[in-house]
Design a protein around this motif. Structure first.
Motif, PDB file in Angstrom:
ATOM      1  N   PRO A  42       0.806  -1.227   0.000  1.00  0.00           N
ATOM      2  CA  PRO A  42       0.000   0.000   0.000  1.00  0.00           C
ATOM      3  C   PRO A  42       0.836   1.273   0.000  1.00  0.00           C
ATOM      4  N   SER A  43       1.906   1.302   0.780  1.00  0.00           N
ATOM      5  CA  SER A  43       2.729   2.505   0.811  1.00  0.00           C
ATOM      6  C   SER A  43       3.488   2.697  -0.493  1.00  0.00           C
ATOM      7  N   LEU A  57       9.893   7.688   1.575  1.00  0.00           N
ATOM      8  CA  LEU A  57      10.542   7.293   2.819  1.00  0.00           C
ATOM      9  C   LEU A  57       9.653   6.336   3.609  1.00  0.00           C
ATOM     10  N   THR A  58       8.363   6.622   3.648  1.00  0.00           N
ATOM     11  CA  THR A  58       7.423   5.731   4.323  1.00  0.00           C
ATOM     12  C   THR A  58       7.371   4.370   3.625  1.00  0.00           C
ATOM     13  N   ALA A  59       7.376   4.382   2.311  1.00  0.00           N
ATOM     14  CA  ALA A  59       7.388   3.121   1.563  1.00  0.00           C
ATOM     15  C   ALA A  59       8.656   2.328   1.852  1.00  0.00           C
ATOM     16  N   LEU A  60       9.781   3.025   1.988  1.00  0.00           N
ATOM     17  CA  LEU A  60      11.034   2.353   2.316  1.00  0.00           C
ATOM     18  C   LEU A  60      10.974   1.715   3.705  1.00  0.00           C
ATOM     19  N   VAL A  61      10.388   2.417   4.659  1.00  0.00           N
ATOM     20  CA  VAL A  61      10.283   1.885   6.026  1.00  0.00           C
ATOM     21  C   VAL A  61       9.396   0.641   6.050  1.00  0.00           C
ATOM     22  N   PHE A  62       8.239   0.714   5.398  1.00  0.00           N
ATOM     23  CA  PHE A  62       7.343  -0.449   5.403  1.00  0.00           C
ATOM     24  C   PHE A  62       7.914  -1.609   4.584  1.00  0.00           C
ATOM     25  N   VAL A 101      -3.191   1.049   8.680  1.00  0.00           N
ATOM     26  CA  VAL A 101      -3.551   2.354   9.245  1.00  0.00           C
ATOM     27  C   VAL A 101      -2.934   3.483   8.424  1.00  0.00           C
ATOM     28  N   HIS A 102      -1.704   3.303   7.989  1.00  0.00           N
ATOM     29  CA  HIS A 102      -1.066   4.327   7.152  1.00  0.00           C
ATOM     30  C   HIS A 102      -1.847   4.537   5.863  1.00  0.00           C
ATOM     31  N   CYS A 103      -2.255   3.464   5.233  1.00  0.00           N
ATOM     32  CA  CYS A 103      -2.990   3.575   3.970  1.00  0.00           C
ATOM     33  C   CYS A 103      -4.307   4.303   4.164  1.00  0.00           C
ATOM     34  N   LEU A 104      -4.975   4.054   5.264  1.00  0.00           N
ATOM     35  CA  LEU A 104      -6.273   4.692   5.502  1.00  0.00           C
ATOM     36  C   LEU A 104      -6.150   6.126   6.007  1.00  0.00           C
TER      37      LEU A 104
END
Length: 114
Positions: A42-43, A57-62, A101-104
């Motif tokens: 999703p990220s 950056l969020t996509a990299l973390v997830f 939760v991040h996606c929503l």
């Protein structure tokens, strides 16, 4: 005239926009249904659509949490106790619930004034 055509062709619908609410809800079910094994998806979709540095950056973390969960799944024995079980639980929880939760909860960006 030429500038108006260039502006309209540059601002195509859907570029940099978030998916709709139904699409984000369906996208948020991916990590839940896969128990975090696809938690980075999703990220990555959001980062691909919007393309901001924070989204990447969020996509990299997830994605890192997802890959860590894969290694934890492959290398940890079935009956674990102590810190290995705790690390396994944290990776599963972060890759599953955190990604959903991040996606929503991603908000639309304000319009870029030009």
């Amino acid at each position: 005239m030429k500038d108006a055509v260039a502006d309209e062709s540059a601002a195509q619908p859907g570029d940099g926009a978030l998916p709709g609410l139904l699409a984000r809800v369906l996208l948020a079910t991916v990590p839940v249904l896969s128990l975090g094994l696809l938690g980075g998806l999703p990220s990555l979709v959001i980062a691909w659509r919007r393309g901001t540095r924070a989204d990447w950056l969020t996509a990299l973390v997830f994605t890192a949490a997802m890959v860590g969960w894969w290694f934890q799944l492959a290398l940890t024995p079935v009956e674990t106790e102590g810190w290995q079980a705790g690390a396994d639980f944290l990776l599963v929880a972060f890759s599953t619930a955190g990604a959903a939760v991040h996606c929503l909860s991603v908000k639309r960006q304000p319009a870029d004034p030009r």
